[in-house]
Design a protein around this motif. Sequence first.
Motif, PDB file in Angstrom:
ATOM      1  N   MET A  31      45.656  -4.540  31.367  1.00 33.03           N
ATOM      2  CA  MET A  31      44.291  -4.209  31.776  1.00 33.03           C
ATOM      3  C   MET A  31      44.205  -4.261  33.293  1.00 33.03           C
ATOM      4  O   MET A  31      43.911  -5.286  33.895  1.00 33.03           O
ATOM      5  CB  MET A  31      43.301  -5.193  31.142  1.00 33.03           C
ATOM      6  CG  MET A  31      41.858  -4.910  31.495  1.00 33.03           C
ATOM      7  SD  MET A  31      40.734  -6.173  30.827  1.00 33.03           S
ATOM      8  CE  MET A  31      39.455  -6.148  32.079  1.00 33.03           C
ATOM      9  N   LYS A  32      44.445  -3.129  33.929  1.00 33.14           N
ATOM     10  CA  LYS A  32      44.451  -3.052  35.387  1.00 33.14           C
ATOM     11  C   LYS A  32      43.188  -2.331  35.850  1.00 33.14           C
ATOM     12  O   LYS A  32      43.151  -1.101  35.930  1.00 33.14           O
ATOM     13  CB  LYS A  32      45.702  -2.333  35.879  1.00 33.14           C
ATOM     14  CG  LYS A  32      46.992  -3.076  35.580  1.00 33.14           C
ATOM     15  CD  LYS A  32      48.203  -2.320  36.109  1.00 33.14           C
ATOM     16  CE  LYS A  32      49.497  -3.070  35.815  1.00 33.14           C
ATOM     17  NZ  LYS A  32      50.690  -2.345  36.299  1.00 33.14           N
ATOM     18  N   THR A  33      42.161  -3.102  36.129  1.00 34.64           N
ATOM     19  CA  THR A  33      40.931  -2.490  36.631  1.00 34.64           C
ATOM     20  C   THR A  33      41.084  -2.157  38.110  1.00 34.64           C
ATOM     21  O   THR A  33      41.782  -2.847  38.853  1.00 34.64           O
ATOM     22  CB  THR A  33      39.732  -3.432  36.439  1.00 34.64           C
ATOM     23  OG1 THR A  33      39.999  -4.681  37.092  1.00 34.64           O
ATOM     24  CG2 THR A  33      39.478  -3.675  34.960  1.00 34.64           C
ATOM     25  N   ASP A  34      40.424  -1.094  38.526  1.00 34.70           N
ATOM     26  CA  ASP A  34      40.469  -0.623  39.904  1.00 34.70           C
ATOM     27  C   ASP A  34      39.210  -1.109  40.614  1.00 34.70           C
ATOM     28  O   ASP A  34      38.103  -0.645  40.317  1.00 34.70           O
ATOM     29  CB  ASP A  34      40.545   0.902  39.917  1.00 34.70           C
ATOM     30  CG  ASP A  34      40.710   1.464  41.316  1.00 34.70           C
ATOM     31  OD1 ASP A  34      40.634   0.683  42.282  1.00 34.70           O
ATOM     32  OD2 ASP A  34      40.905   2.694  41.432  1.00 34.70           O
TER      33      ASP A  34
ATOM     34  N   ASN B 156      30.236  -2.669  35.826  1.00 35.28           N
ATOM     35  CA  ASN B 156      31.106  -1.625  35.291  1.00 35.28           C
ATOM     36  C   ASN B 156      32.557  -1.906  35.688  1.00 35.28           C
ATOM     37  O   ASN B 156      32.916  -1.798  36.865  1.00 35.28           O
ATOM     38  CB  ASN B 156      30.694  -0.264  35.837  1.00 35.28           C
ATOM     39  CG  ASN B 156      29.312   0.160  35.383  1.00 35.28           C
ATOM     40  OD1 ASN B 156      29.142   0.697  34.306  1.00 35.28           O
ATOM     41  ND2 ASN B 156      28.313  -0.108  36.219  1.00 35.28           N
ATOM     42  N   TYR B 157      33.358  -2.308  34.712  1.00 31.40           N
ATOM     43  CA  TYR B 157      34.790  -2.551  34.920  1.00 31.40           C
ATOM     44  C   TYR B 157      35.532  -1.266  34.560  1.00 31.40           C
ATOM     45  O   TYR B 157      35.501  -0.836  33.408  1.00 31.40           O
ATOM     46  CB  TYR B 157      35.260  -3.709  34.048  1.00 31.40           C
ATOM     47  CG  TYR B 157      34.492  -5.000  34.260  1.00 31.40           C
ATOM     48  CD1 TYR B 157      34.894  -5.932  35.202  1.00 31.40           C
ATOM     49  CD2 TYR B 157      33.353  -5.273  33.501  1.00 31.40           C
ATOM     50  CE1 TYR B 157      34.189  -7.107  35.388  1.00 31.40           C
ATOM     51  CE2 TYR B 157      32.633  -6.444  33.675  1.00 31.40           C
ATOM     52  CZ  TYR B 157      33.056  -7.362  34.624  1.00 31.40           C
ATOM     53  OH  TYR B 157      32.343  -8.525  34.806  1.00 31.40           O
ATOM     54  N   ARG B 158      36.185  -0.667  35.545  1.00 30.59           N
ATOM     55  CA  ARG B 158      36.763   0.652  35.337  1.00 30.59           C
ATOM     56  C   ARG B 158      38.276   0.630  35.550  1.00 30.59           C
ATOM     57  O   ARG B 158      38.767   0.068  36.530  1.00 30.59           O
ATOM     58  CB  ARG B 158      36.123   1.662  36.284  1.00 30.59           C
ATOM     59  CG  ARG B 158      36.637   3.087  36.112  1.00 30.59           C
ATOM     60  CD  ARG B 158      35.924   4.062  37.008  1.00 30.59           C
ATOM     61  NE  ARG B 158      34.531   4.267  36.612  1.00 30.59           N
ATOM     62  CZ  ARG B 158      33.836   5.354  36.924  1.00 30.59           C
ATOM     63  NH1 ARG B 158      34.410   6.327  37.625  1.00 30.59           N
ATOM     64  NH2 ARG B 158      32.587   5.477  36.543  1.00 30.59           N
ATOM     65  N   MET B 159      39.003   1.260  34.616  1.00 30.21           N
ATOM     66  CA  MET B 159      40.446   1.471  34.745  1.00 30.21           C
ATOM     67  C   MET B 159      40.692   2.958  34.988  1.00 30.21           C
ATOM     68  O   MET B 159      40.048   3.817  34.369  1.00 30.21           O
ATOM     69  CB  MET B 159      41.179   1.027  33.478  1.00 30.21           C
ATOM     70  CG  MET B 159      41.142  -0.467  33.239  1.00 30.21           C
ATOM     71  SD  MET B 159      42.318  -0.999  31.950  1.00 30.21           S
ATOM     72  CE  MET B 159      41.625  -0.194  30.494  1.00 30.21           C
TER      73      MET B 159
ATOM     74  N   ASN C 177      40.941  10.564  33.494  1.00 30.59           N
ATOM     75  CA  ASN C 177      39.809  10.456  34.413  1.00 30.59           C
ATOM     76  C   ASN C 177      39.474   8.974  34.627  1.00 30.59           C
ATOM     77  O   ASN C 177      39.790   8.404  35.655  1.00 30.59           O
ATOM     78  CB  ASN C 177      38.601  11.225  33.870  1.00 30.59           C
ATOM     79  CG  ASN C 177      37.505  11.396  34.906  1.00 30.59           C
ATOM     80  OD1 ASN C 177      37.453  10.687  35.896  1.00 30.59           O
ATOM     81  ND2 ASN C 177      36.625  12.356  34.673  1.00 30.59           N
ATOM     82  N   PHE C 178      38.845   8.329  33.655  1.00 29.69           N
ATOM     83  CA  PHE C 178      38.568   6.897  33.774  1.00 29.69           C
ATOM     84  C   PHE C 178      38.253   6.333  32.394  1.00 29.69           C
ATOM     85  O   PHE C 178      37.938   7.066  31.440  1.00 29.69           O
ATOM     86  CB  PHE C 178      37.406   6.601  34.724  1.00 29.69           C
ATOM     87  CG  PHE C 178      36.052   7.012  34.204  1.00 29.69           C
ATOM     88  CD1 PHE C 178      35.306   6.162  33.394  1.00 29.69           C
ATOM     89  CD2 PHE C 178      35.526   8.256  34.507  1.00 29.69           C
ATOM     90  CE1 PHE C 178      34.067   6.540  32.909  1.00 29.69           C
ATOM     91  CE2 PHE C 178      34.291   8.648  34.025  1.00 29.69           C
ATOM     92  CZ  PHE C 178      33.549   7.789  33.222  1.00 29.69           C
ATOM     93  N   SER C 179      38.299   5.004  32.306  1.00 26.56           N
ATOM     94  CA  SER C 179      37.836   4.264  31.136  1.00 26.56           C
ATOM     95  C   SER C 179      37.110   3.026  31.641  1.00 26.56           C
ATOM     96  O   SER C 179      37.634   2.309  32.504  1.00 26.56           O
ATOM     97  CB  SER C 179      39.011   3.860  30.239  1.00 26.56           C
ATOM     98  OG  SER C 179      38.549   3.176  29.086  1.00 26.56           O
TER      99      SER C 179
END
Length: 244
Positions: free
Chosen positions: A72-75, A110-113, A138-140
């Motif tokens: 789980m690598k969030t940006d 909002n946690y986005r990967m 795109n994103f998750s």
Amino acid sequence: MKLKVFILCLISSVSMMAQTNSANSWDFSVLNDVSISKKTRVSVKNTGDKNSLNIGGFGFGFLGTIGAPAEMKTDMSASMEVFFNLFSYGRKYKGGRHQLNIGTGFNWKNYRMTDYNRFDKDRLNVVVTPYPTDADINFSRLRIFSIMFPLQYKYKFHKDFALSGAAILNWNVDGSLKTKYNLNGQKVTEKVGRVKYNAASIDFRLGLHWRALSAYVKYSPCNVLKSAYGPEFNSFSAGIMIGM
């Protein structure tokens, strides 16, 4: 001469009548003891304590995770939080140098990967899985919506500058997943609700204020998701606030 004697006699008789009259009569005996040689001064100390009701104010910042599993690598540059104050009640002490506020508002995290893995749901559990083969990513993101109740102390060390510390109780009321990608020329959007998040959490925030503009850092020691229903992780954020 006769007029002066008459006036003196009249004043003396009025004074004697005032002294011998009943309690319901006017008391003119003070006429014999009037002194205007001294002035009485009343001093009122102003403590500067003041109550206030503030409406509005908002903030936004970049959001990161602590303790998340390796997959789980969030940006942080793409993950954001936004929050609004509905109103706050405050009290200033000692001429406004110390201030205590309590209020309520809304918060979206909002946690986005954006790499090769995405948020997904396996029955009741939030899981992290790879995208389909050949997917154009795109994103998750995982979103948590909260009603917040901040308690903030602010110390004004200059007429334009102040420091603050806040403990924020969050009542988490909604959680959802959203993933977007392209596959074989088709745009795919996956939305999943009813995420098993913790109902309550707390944030600790430090702020540096210049007039109505502030910079802040925030840390949440609580797990975002329930331990039995998803990956365990905490969060931190940094950003700016306006009117808070």
